[in-house]
Design an enzyme around this catalytic site. Structure first.
Site, short mmCIF file in Angstrom:
data_model
loop_
_atom_site.label_atom_id
_atom_site.label_comp_id
_atom_site.label_asym_id
_atom_site.label_seq_id
_atom_site.Cartn_x
_atom_site.Cartn_y
_atom_site.Cartn_z
N HIS A 1 -1.68 -6.71 7.70
CA HIS A 1 -2.42 -7.02 6.77
C HIS A 1 -3.07 -8.36 8.05
CE1 HIS A 1 -1.06 -5.45 2.85
NE2 HIS A 1 -1.72 -4.66 3.71
N CYS B 1 2.96 -9.51 2.03
CA CYS B 1 2.88 -11.35 3.17
C CYS B 1 3.51 -11.62 2.45
CB CYS B 1 1.41 -10.76 3.43
SG CYS B 1 0.48 -9.71 3.89
N GLU C 1 -2.77 -11.96 7.26
CA GLU C 1 -1.68 -12.53 7.43
C GLU C 1 -0.48 -12.22 8.39
OE1 GLU C 1 -2.40 -12.50 3.28
OE2 GLU C 1 -2.57 -11.25 5.44
N CYS D 1 -0.82 -10.94 -0.26
CA CYS D 1 0.24 -9.97 -1.69
C CYS D 1 1.72 -10.06 -0.96
CB CYS D 1 -0.03 -8.64 -1.13
SG CYS D 1 0.67 -7.95 0.65
#
Length: 160
Positions: A61, A94, A63, A91
Protein backbone atom coordinates in the site's frame (compact mmCIF):
# COMPACT_ATOMS: atom_id res chain seq x y z
CA UNK A 1 9.25 17.22 27.28
CA UNK A 2 6.40 16.70 24.85
CA UNK A 3 7.03 17.98 21.35
CA UNK A 4 4.34 20.42 20.18
CA UNK A 5 3.57 20.47 16.49
CA UNK A 6 2.19 23.60 14.86
CA UNK A 7 -0.31 22.64 12.16
CA UNK A 8 0.08 24.62 8.95
CA UNK A 9 -2.88 24.05 6.62
CA UNK A 10 -1.04 25.40 3.57
CA UNK A 11 1.84 23.00 4.26
CA UNK A 12 -0.68 20.16 4.63
CA UNK A 13 -2.16 21.01 1.22
CA UNK A 14 1.32 21.22 -0.35
CA UNK A 15 2.33 17.76 0.83
CA UNK A 16 -1.08 16.32 -0.02
CA UNK A 17 -0.65 17.60 -3.57
CA UNK A 18 2.62 15.66 -3.74
CA UNK A 19 0.78 12.56 -2.51
CA UNK A 20 -1.87 13.15 -5.21
CA UNK A 21 0.85 13.29 -7.88
CA UNK A 22 2.18 9.95 -6.62
CA UNK A 23 -1.34 8.49 -6.68
CA UNK A 24 -1.63 9.55 -10.32
CA UNK A 25 1.66 7.75 -11.07
CA UNK A 26 0.19 4.59 -9.60
CA UNK A 27 -3.01 5.00 -11.60
CA UNK A 28 -0.96 5.27 -14.80
CA UNK A 29 0.43 1.81 -13.97
CA UNK A 30 -3.03 0.37 -13.36
CA UNK A 31 -2.78 0.51 -9.58
CA UNK A 32 -5.54 1.90 -7.35
CA UNK A 33 -4.54 5.59 -7.11
CA UNK A 34 -3.41 6.14 -3.55
CA UNK A 35 -0.27 8.14 -2.79
CA UNK A 36 1.65 8.84 0.40
CA UNK A 37 4.40 11.19 1.51
CA UNK A 38 6.20 11.01 4.86
CA UNK A 39 7.62 14.28 6.18
CA UNK A 40 9.99 14.85 9.08
CA UNK A 41 11.30 18.27 10.12
CA UNK A 42 9.78 19.83 7.00
CA UNK A 43 11.54 17.47 4.56
CA UNK A 44 10.11 14.56 2.61
CA UNK A 45 11.84 11.38 3.77
CA UNK A 46 9.62 8.80 2.08
CA UNK A 47 7.29 8.56 -0.91
CA UNK A 48 5.06 5.84 -2.20
CA UNK A 49 2.02 4.86 -4.18
CA UNK A 50 -0.06 1.71 -4.21
CA UNK A 51 1.74 -1.06 -6.07
CA UNK A 52 0.45 -4.43 -4.84
CA UNK A 53 -0.49 -5.53 -8.37
CA UNK A 54 2.80 -4.71 -10.10
CA UNK A 55 4.97 -5.84 -7.17
CA UNK A 56 2.92 -9.00 -6.44
CA UNK A 57 2.90 -7.86 -2.81
CA UNK A 58 -0.42 -7.48 -0.98
CA UNK A 59 1.25 -5.27 1.62
CA UNK A 60 2.48 -2.71 -0.93
CA UNK A 61 0.00 0.00 0.00
CA UNK A 62 1.12 3.60 -0.49
CA UNK A 63 1.65 4.10 3.25
CA UNK A 64 3.72 0.93 3.54
CA UNK A 65 5.92 1.90 0.60
CA UNK A 66 6.47 5.45 1.92
CA UNK A 67 7.20 4.28 5.47
CA UNK A 68 9.67 1.64 4.28
CA UNK A 69 11.46 4.24 2.14
CA UNK A 70 11.57 6.70 5.05
CA UNK A 71 12.92 4.13 7.49
CA UNK A 72 15.71 3.31 5.04
CA UNK A 73 16.42 7.00 4.42
CA UNK A 74 16.86 7.82 8.12
CA UNK A 75 18.32 4.42 9.00
CA UNK A 76 15.78 3.82 11.75
CA UNK A 77 12.56 1.84 12.04
CA UNK A 78 11.12 4.52 14.33
CA UNK A 79 9.97 7.78 12.74
CA UNK A 80 9.09 10.07 15.68
CA UNK A 81 7.90 13.58 14.92
CA UNK A 82 6.94 12.64 11.37
CA UNK A 83 3.72 13.31 9.49
CA UNK A 84 2.27 10.91 6.94
CA UNK A 85 0.20 12.46 4.15
CA UNK A 86 -1.97 9.93 2.35
CA UNK A 87 -4.73 10.47 -0.18
CA UNK A 88 -7.04 7.83 1.33
CA UNK A 89 -7.94 7.00 4.93
CA UNK A 90 -5.62 4.20 6.12
CA UNK A 91 -6.71 0.56 6.41
CA UNK A 92 -6.07 -1.62 9.46
CA UNK A 93 -2.77 -2.99 8.13
CA UNK A 94 -1.39 0.47 7.51
CA UNK A 95 -2.75 1.80 10.81
CA UNK A 96 -0.83 -0.86 12.69
CA UNK A 97 2.34 0.03 10.82
CA UNK A 98 1.84 3.74 11.55
CA UNK A 99 1.69 2.99 15.29
CA UNK A 100 4.72 0.67 15.21
CA UNK A 101 6.74 3.28 13.28
CA UNK A 102 5.81 5.91 15.92
CA UNK A 103 4.52 8.36 13.33
CA UNK A 104 3.22 11.45 15.13
CA UNK A 105 0.50 12.58 12.75
CA UNK A 106 -1.52 11.25 9.82
CA UNK A 107 -3.19 13.60 7.37
CA UNK A 108 -5.50 11.94 4.87
CA UNK A 109 -7.66 13.16 2.02
CA UNK A 110 -10.66 10.99 1.17
CA UNK A 111 -12.48 8.78 3.62
CA UNK A 112 -12.62 5.04 2.91
CA UNK A 113 -16.10 3.88 3.97
CA UNK A 114 -15.37 0.19 3.34
CA UNK A 115 -12.03 -0.26 5.08
CA UNK A 116 -10.80 3.02 6.59
CA UNK A 117 -10.01 2.69 10.29
CA UNK A 118 -9.14 6.25 11.27
CA UNK A 119 -12.83 7.11 11.42
CA UNK A 120 -15.02 5.26 8.90
CA UNK A 121 -14.95 1.68 10.25
CA UNK A 122 -13.81 2.42 13.77
CA UNK A 123 -11.34 4.70 15.42
CA UNK A 124 -8.28 2.46 15.57
CA UNK A 125 -5.89 5.20 16.66
CA UNK A 126 -8.00 5.90 19.78
CA UNK A 127 -7.78 2.36 21.15
CA UNK A 128 -6.65 2.25 24.78
CA UNK A 129 -4.38 -0.76 24.21
CA UNK A 130 -2.07 1.15 21.85
CA UNK A 131 1.30 2.18 23.26
CA UNK A 132 1.63 5.17 20.92
CA UNK A 133 -0.79 7.98 20.14
CA UNK A 134 -1.22 9.31 16.61
CA UNK A 135 -2.87 12.60 15.76
CA UNK A 136 -5.32 12.33 12.85
CA UNK A 137 -6.49 14.99 10.41
CA UNK A 138 -8.91 13.97 7.67
CA UNK A 139 -10.42 15.72 4.69
CA UNK A 140 -7.38 17.60 3.37
CA UNK A 141 -8.00 18.07 -0.37
CA UNK A 142 -10.71 15.44 0.02
CA UNK A 143 -12.51 16.40 -3.18
CA UNK A 144 -9.39 16.02 -5.34
CA UNK A 145 -8.43 12.75 -3.66
CA UNK A 146 -11.93 11.33 -4.03
CA UNK A 147 -12.22 12.49 -7.65
CA UNK A 148 -8.99 10.71 -8.61
CA UNK A 149 -10.29 7.45 -7.15
CA UNK A 150 -13.75 7.86 -8.71
CA UNK A 151 -12.30 8.57 -12.16
CA UNK A 152 -10.01 5.55 -11.90
CA UNK A 153 -12.81 3.15 -10.99
CA UNK A 154 -15.18 4.68 -13.57
CA UNK A 155 -12.59 4.10 -16.29
CA UNK A 156 -11.92 0.58 -15.04
CA UNK A 157 -15.65 -0.29 -15.14
CA UNK A 158 -15.92 1.12 -18.67
CA UNK A 159 -13.24 -1.26 -19.96
CA UNK A 160 -14.91 -4.38 -18.57
Amino acid sequence: MKRVQIIDRSRDALFMREALALAAEGAALGEVPVGAVLVQDGAVIGRGFNCPISSHDPSAHAEMVAIRAAAQAVDNYRLPGSTLYVTLEPCSMCAGLIVHARIQRVVYGATEPKAGVALSRGEFFNQAFLNHRVSIEGGVLAEECSALLSEFFKARRATR
